[in-house]
Scaffold this motif. Structure first.
Motif, PDB file in Angstrom:
ATOM      1  N   LYS A   1       0.839  -1.206   0.000  1.00  0.00           N
ATOM      2  CA  LYS A   1       0.000   0.000   0.000  1.00  0.00           C
ATOM      3  C   LYS A   1       0.871   1.253   0.000  1.00  0.00           C
TER       4      LYS A   1
ATOM      5  N   THR B   1       0.954   3.858  -3.114  1.00  0.00           N
ATOM      6  CA  THR B   1       0.559   5.236  -2.812  1.00  0.00           C
ATOM      7  C   THR B   1       1.673   6.207  -3.210  1.00  0.00           C
TER       8      THR B   1
ATOM      9  N   ALA C   1      -6.091   8.902  -1.276  1.00  0.00           N
ATOM     10  CA  ALA C   1      -6.713   8.653   0.021  1.00  0.00           C
ATOM     11  C   ALA C   1      -7.237   7.218  -0.011  1.00  0.00           C
ATOM     12  N   LEU C   2      -6.695   6.373   0.838  1.00  0.00           N
ATOM     13  CA  LEU C   2      -7.096   4.973   0.852  1.00  0.00           C
ATOM     14  C   LEU C   2      -8.256   4.761   1.815  1.00  0.00           C
ATOM     15  N   GLU C   3      -9.251   4.034   1.347  1.00  0.00           N
ATOM     16  CA  GLU C   3     -10.392   3.669   2.182  1.00  0.00           C
ATOM     17  C   GLU C   3     -10.618   2.181   2.035  1.00  0.00           C
ATOM     18  N   LYS C   4     -10.886   1.516   3.147  1.00  0.00           N
ATOM     19  CA  LYS C   4     -11.160   0.088   3.125  1.00  0.00           C
ATOM     20  C   LYS C   4     -12.550  -0.134   2.550  1.00  0.00           C
ATOM     21  N   LYS C   5     -12.658  -1.002   1.561  1.00  0.00           N
ATOM     22  CA  LYS C   5     -13.939  -1.306   0.934  1.00  0.00           C
ATOM     23  C   LYS C   5     -14.745  -2.208   1.865  1.00  0.00           C
ATOM     24  N   ILE C   6     -15.959  -1.833   2.140  1.00  0.00           N
ATOM     25  CA  ILE C   6     -16.822  -2.607   3.015  1.00  0.00           C
ATOM     26  C   ILE C   6     -17.660  -3.544   2.148  1.00  0.00           C
TER      27      ILE C   6
END
Length: 98
Positions: free
Chosen positions: A75, A79, A90-95
């Motif tokens: 990551k 990035t 901007a990293l976001e965890k996929k739900i």
């Protein structure tokens, strides 16, 4: 001495959800069973040396330790590559809902 250490490594590779077991299976898949076994034996020797020299207690890292470490490093690398190309990241965890 080598035979005893390798025997201990075999025992460690047969346990479930441990760092040594996961390390063996990851290396054995790429390099072969014998090299994987020697790598685990080496890791056990290093761990024993550090425990004896520092007086620290052994802390089991778990089977997911290495995978999480690799994922975190990847990551950071990806990035940084995108930032070099001029993107803001901007990293976001996929739900996932199943």
């Amino acid at each position: 001495m080598k035979a005893v250490i390798v025997e201990a490594a075999w025992a460690a590779t047969r346990t479930k959800n441990t760092f040594f077991s996961e390390r063996y299976h990851r290396i054995a898949a790429r390099r072969g069973k014998k090299r994987g076994l020697i790598a685990v034996a080496h890791s056990q020797i290093v761990a024993a040396y550090l425990i004896l020299s520092t007086g620290a207690r052994y802390h089991e890292l778990g089977a997911q330790y290495q995978q999480e470490k690799i994922e975190k490093k990847r990551k950071a690398y990806l990035t940084a590559e995108l930032k070099k190309l001029g993107y803001s990241v901007a990293l976001e965890k996929k739900i996932t809902t199943e």
